[in-house]
Enzyme design. Structure first.
Site, PDB file in Angstrom:
ATOM      1  N   ASP A 173       1.018  -1.023   0.546  1.00 12.81           N
ATOM      2  CA  ASP A 173       0.073  -0.255   0.313  1.00 12.81           C
ATOM      3  C   ASP A 173       0.931   1.375   0.253  1.00 12.81           C
ATOM      4  O   ASP A 173       1.952   1.169   0.303  1.00 12.81           O
ATOM      5  CB  ASP A 173      -0.894  -0.536   0.937  1.00 12.81           C
ATOM      6  CG  ASP A 173      -0.278  -0.702   2.612  1.00 12.81           C
ATOM      7  OD1 ASP A 173       0.767  -0.770   2.728  1.00 12.81           O
ATOM      8  OD2 ASP A 173      -0.859  -1.030   3.772  1.00 12.81           O
ATOM      9  N   ASN A 232      -7.919  -2.422  14.559  1.00 10.13           N
ATOM     10  CA  ASN A 232      -9.089  -2.817  13.663  1.00 10.13           C
ATOM     11  C   ASN A 232      -8.750  -4.224  12.929  1.00 10.13           C
ATOM     12  O   ASN A 232     -10.183  -4.245  11.923  1.00 10.13           O
ATOM     13  CB  ASN A 232      -9.672  -1.636  13.659  1.00 10.13           C
ATOM     14  CG  ASN A 232      -9.350  -0.585  12.283  1.00 10.13           C
ATOM     15  OD1 ASN A 232      -7.865  -1.942  11.977  1.00 10.13           O
ATOM     16  ND2 ASN A 232      -9.372  -0.415  11.313  1.00 10.13           N
ATOM     17  N   HIS A 238      -7.749  -4.862  10.475  1.00  8.50           N
ATOM     18  CA  HIS A 238      -6.861  -4.109   9.172  1.00  8.50           C
ATOM     19  C   HIS A 238      -5.576  -4.725   8.585  1.00  8.50           C
ATOM     20  O   HIS A 238      -4.979  -5.249   8.891  1.00  8.50           O
ATOM     21  CB  HIS A 238      -6.652  -2.621   9.097  1.00  8.50           C
ATOM     22  CG  HIS A 238      -6.159  -2.138   8.762  1.00  8.50           C
ATOM     23  ND1 HIS A 238      -5.830  -0.723   9.669  1.00  8.50           N
ATOM     24  CD2 HIS A 238      -5.292  -2.465   8.498  1.00  8.50           C
ATOM     25  CE1 HIS A 238      -4.675  -0.039   9.536  1.00  8.50           C
ATOM     26  NE2 HIS A 238      -4.007  -1.258   9.314  1.00  8.50           N
ATOM     27  N   GLU A 288      -9.639  -2.249   5.422  1.00  9.34           N
ATOM     28  CA  GLU A 288     -10.280  -1.396   6.927  1.00  9.34           C
ATOM     29  C   GLU A 288     -11.329  -2.027   6.970  1.00  9.34           C
ATOM     30  O   GLU A 288     -11.819  -3.385   6.098  1.00  9.34           O
ATOM     31  CB  GLU A 288     -10.895   0.120   6.702  1.00  9.34           C
ATOM     32  CG  GLU A 288      -9.436   1.527   6.253  1.00  9.34           C
ATOM     33  CD  GLU A 288      -9.065   1.294   7.391  1.00  9.34           C
ATOM     34  OE1 GLU A 288      -9.241   0.508   8.843  1.00  9.34           O
ATOM     35  OE2 GLU A 288      -7.866   2.180   7.870  1.00  9.34           O
TER      36      GLU A 288
END
Ligand code: F6R
Length: 261
Positions: free
Chosen positions: A82, A151, A153, A158
């Site tokens: 990314d 979280n 991800h 996400e």
């Protein structure tokens, strides 16, 4: 779930291959050894690479192995997961700059075989399609290294990211913006968007290594390993993949039962 005969020793006999080690340093060393043995066996391997705090000591170990004459990356291909939207590769807070600092600048990975998403591409849609095409043209990713967000991800997929998602522009969640703020050296805020490999891109890799260290990751790790796959925790979709290795320290594994080796 399938367990290949080449499975490194020490992994617990759970549906997922989970190795829990005492310290984050031991985790990094084990992940580095896993990658180095792949590259030694198949020098033309295709690696998927991650950024963030967690893999930094892995890259330091790869650099040390290269400097000691124990590793040759000249035929190895890489694809990073990314990049922040809007950042040129020369920007110090870009993942491209991180990779140059932590790994590429101190080893013999060849620039022609290193692939990074362009955060400042004029057309992100075209950039994403070109990246998927390049991955396919390389023969696909042999080993994908992942960290995990608190979280759940992976990459910048996400919660809510579809399992069919491919490389694309995404919005970062408030918890990711907060978590990544401390790593910004030149920017006062985290870019709100990023371009990331998708869940399907990641799940196409032949082998996946997820590394997690620290108590901050314990809840996401437990959800990912113990719960049914659900897009509310992207890492839980890894249980759809037959060949995922979880390398954890005790803190990150603290909410798993019977995971200790
Ligand atoms: C980085 C990436 C992210 C990180 C995750 C954990 O390329 O894709 O998913 O792996 O945010 O980051 P750290 O390791 O900084 O806790």
């Amino acid at each position: 779930m399938n367990r290949p005969s080449s499975q490194p020793s020490g992994f617990s006999p759970r549906p997922a291959k989970v190795l829990v080690l005492d310290t984050s340093a031991a985790v990094a060393q084990a992940v580095a050894s896993h990658i180095l043995s792949k590259v030694k066996k198949s020098p033309a391997s295709v690696l998927g690479l991650a950024t963030g705090e967690t893999p930094k000591p892995v890259y330091a170990a790869l650099v040390a192995a290269y400097r000691a004459g124990e590793a040759d990356f000249s035929r190895t291909t890489t694809f990073n997961l990314d990049e922040y939207a809007g950042l040129a590769d020369s920007h110090p807070d870009s993942f491209a700059a991180y990779m140059e600092r932590e790994l590429f600048g101190a080893t013999n990975f060849q620039p022609a075989r290193v692939h990074l998403l362009k955060g400042d591409a004029a057309d992100m849609g075209e950039e994403a399609v070109a990246y998927e095409t390049a991955i396919a043209a390389s023969g696909g990713i042999d080993v994908q290294l992942l960290g995990i967000g608190s979280n759940g991800h992976i990459g910048f997929n996400e919660p809510g990211a579809p399992s069919s998602s491919r490389t694309r522009l995404v919005e970062l969640s408030p918890s990711t913006l907060e978590a990544n703020l401390s790593s910004m050296t030149a920017l006062g805020a985290v870019p709100r968007q990023a371009i990331t490999m998708g869940m399907a891109t990641i799940l196409d890799a032949r082998e996946i290594i997820l590394m997690a260290t620290g108590a901050r990751k314990a809840e996401a790790v437990a959800k990912a390993i113990l719960q049914d796959p659900d897009i509310s925790c992207p890492a839980s979709l890894l249980s759809l993949h037959p060949n995922v290795y979880w390398y954890l320290d005790h803190d990150a594994a603290s909410l798993l039962d019977n995971a200790r080796t």
